[in-house]
Scaffold this motif. Structure first.
Motif, PDB file in Angstrom:
ATOM      1  N   GLN A 121      58.373 -77.896  -7.888  1.00 45.46           N
ATOM      2  CA  GLN A 121      58.662 -77.376  -9.353  1.00 45.46           C
ATOM      3  C   GLN A 121      57.713 -77.465 -10.002  1.00 45.46           C
ATOM      4  O   GLN A 121      57.324 -76.442 -10.793  1.00 45.46           O
ATOM      5  CB  GLN A 121      59.951 -78.131  -9.548  1.00 45.46           C
ATOM      6  N   GLN A 122      56.682 -78.419 -10.150  1.00 43.37           N
ATOM      7  CA  GLN A 122      55.764 -78.706 -11.183  1.00 43.37           C
ATOM      8  C   GLN A 122      54.731 -77.417 -10.810  1.00 43.37           C
ATOM      9  O   GLN A 122      54.089 -76.834 -11.521  1.00 43.37           O
ATOM     10  CB  GLN A 122      54.979 -80.066 -11.295  1.00 43.37           C
ATOM     11  N   ARG A 123      54.472 -77.240  -9.340  1.00 44.54           N
ATOM     12  CA  ARG A 123      53.380 -76.262  -9.139  1.00 44.54           C
ATOM     13  C   ARG A 123      53.939 -74.836  -9.590  1.00 44.54           C
ATOM     14  O   ARG A 123      53.077 -74.035 -10.093  1.00 44.54           O
ATOM     15  CB  ARG A 123      53.312 -76.442  -7.302  1.00 44.54           C
ATOM     16  N   GLN A 124      55.224 -74.728  -9.275  1.00 36.23           N
ATOM     17  CA  GLN A 124      55.691 -73.585  -9.277  1.00 36.23           C
ATOM     18  C   GLN A 124      55.772 -73.097 -11.041  1.00 36.23           C
ATOM     19  O   GLN A 124      55.408 -72.067 -11.420  1.00 36.23           O
ATOM     20  CB  GLN A 124      57.106 -73.074  -9.080  1.00 36.23           C
ATOM     21  N   LEU A 125      55.903 -73.936 -11.900  1.00 42.52           N
ATOM     22  CA  LEU A 125      55.728 -73.791 -13.363  1.00 42.52           C
ATOM     23  C   LEU A 125      54.212 -73.825 -13.888  1.00 42.52           C
ATOM     24  O   LEU A 125      54.229 -73.795 -14.952  1.00 42.52           O
ATOM     25  CB  LEU A 125      56.661 -75.021 -14.120  1.00 42.52           C
ATOM     26  N   GLY A 126      53.334 -74.193 -12.984  1.00 38.93           N
ATOM     27  CA  GLY A 126      51.916 -74.284 -13.620  1.00 38.93           C
ATOM     28  C   GLY A 126      51.597 -75.601 -14.047  1.00 38.93           C
ATOM     29  O   GLY A 126      50.739 -75.522 -15.048  1.00 38.93           O
ATOM     30  N   GLN A 127      52.259 -76.498 -13.853  1.00 37.50           N
ATOM     31  CA  GLN A 127      52.269 -77.779 -14.665  1.00 37.50           C
ATOM     32  C   GLN A 127      51.235 -78.680 -13.822  1.00 37.50           C
ATOM     33  O   GLN A 127      50.748 -79.596 -14.502  1.00 37.50           O
ATOM     34  CB  GLN A 127      53.842 -78.716 -14.678  1.00 37.50           C
ATOM     35  N   THR A 128      50.697 -78.352 -12.757  1.00 38.66           N
ATOM     36  CA  THR A 128      49.802 -79.187 -12.101  1.00 38.66           C
ATOM     37  C   THR A 128      48.722 -78.329 -11.374  1.00 38.66           C
ATOM     38  O   THR A 128      48.898 -77.066 -11.320  1.00 38.66           O
ATOM     39  CB  THR A 128      50.496 -79.933 -10.688  1.00 38.66           C
ATOM     40  N   GLN A 129      47.553 -78.736 -11.432  1.00 42.11           N
ATOM     41  CA  GLN A 129      46.358 -77.572 -10.951  1.00 42.11           C
ATOM     42  C   GLN A 129      46.043 -78.284  -9.469  1.00 42.11           C
ATOM     43  O   GLN A 129      46.078 -79.367  -9.258  1.00 42.11           O
ATOM     44  CB  GLN A 129      45.186 -77.903 -11.749  1.00 42.11           C
ATOM     45  N   GLY A 188      51.514 -82.966  -7.312  1.00 40.92           N
ATOM     46  CA  GLY A 188      52.717 -82.672  -7.984  1.00 40.92           C
ATOM     47  C   GLY A 188      53.937 -81.963  -7.035  1.00 40.92           C
ATOM     48  O   GLY A 188      53.746 -81.796  -5.793  1.00 40.92           O
TER      49      GLY A 188
END
Length: 137
Positions: A43-51, A40
């Motif tokens: 931004q996705q990592r910071q929001l916890g949207q990707t593992q 990801g």
């Protein structure tokens, strides 16, 4: 050995000796969890949207000494040979075993993930030959 000097030769001999002693004491294998892939966008990592994806790397021989505390407060002292740790560190492009261990997610031992709280290296003649790792729940 002449290119390294007699002192460094003693360090390499100590590293081989330390690994032989670990093997002879009935050592076990521990699994070091390292972040393998970052998926990801930032931004996705910071929001916890990707593992993140983790690699389970077996390192041994290892001597594990568990402190006598309840399982909820499990603490381990792990002794690892520098040769094995540095082999994995070099494969990932990390400068040394200490950095490789401190950058790990933790140690997986008997089904329990413990975070690494301290890493110490034993050095002789400029050569790291053992790592002492403290890990706890």
């Amino acid at each position: 050995m002449d290119s390294y000097g007699t002192s460094a030769g003693r360090g390499f001999a100590m590293a081989r000796n330390a690994e032989a002693v670990l093997r002879a004491t009935g050592a076990t294998v521990v699994h070091v969890l390292r972040e393998q892939l970052m998926t990801g966008t930032l931004q996705q990592r910071q929001l916890g949207q990707t593992q993140p994806q983790y690699a389970d790397i077996a390192v041994g021989p290892a001597v594990v000494v568990a402190e006598t505390t309840p399982p909820s407060a499990m603490k381990l002292n792990v002794i690892l040979p520098a040769h094995e740790v540095n082999k994995h560190a070099q494969a990932e492009g990390v400068e040394n075993g200490t950095a490789w261990l401190t950058g790990a997610r933790g140690i997986l031992y008997q089904g329990t993930l413990l975070r690494i709280t301290e890493v110490k290296a034993e050095v002789m003649a400029g050569v790291e030959f053992l790592y002492y790792v403290r890990a706890e729940v």
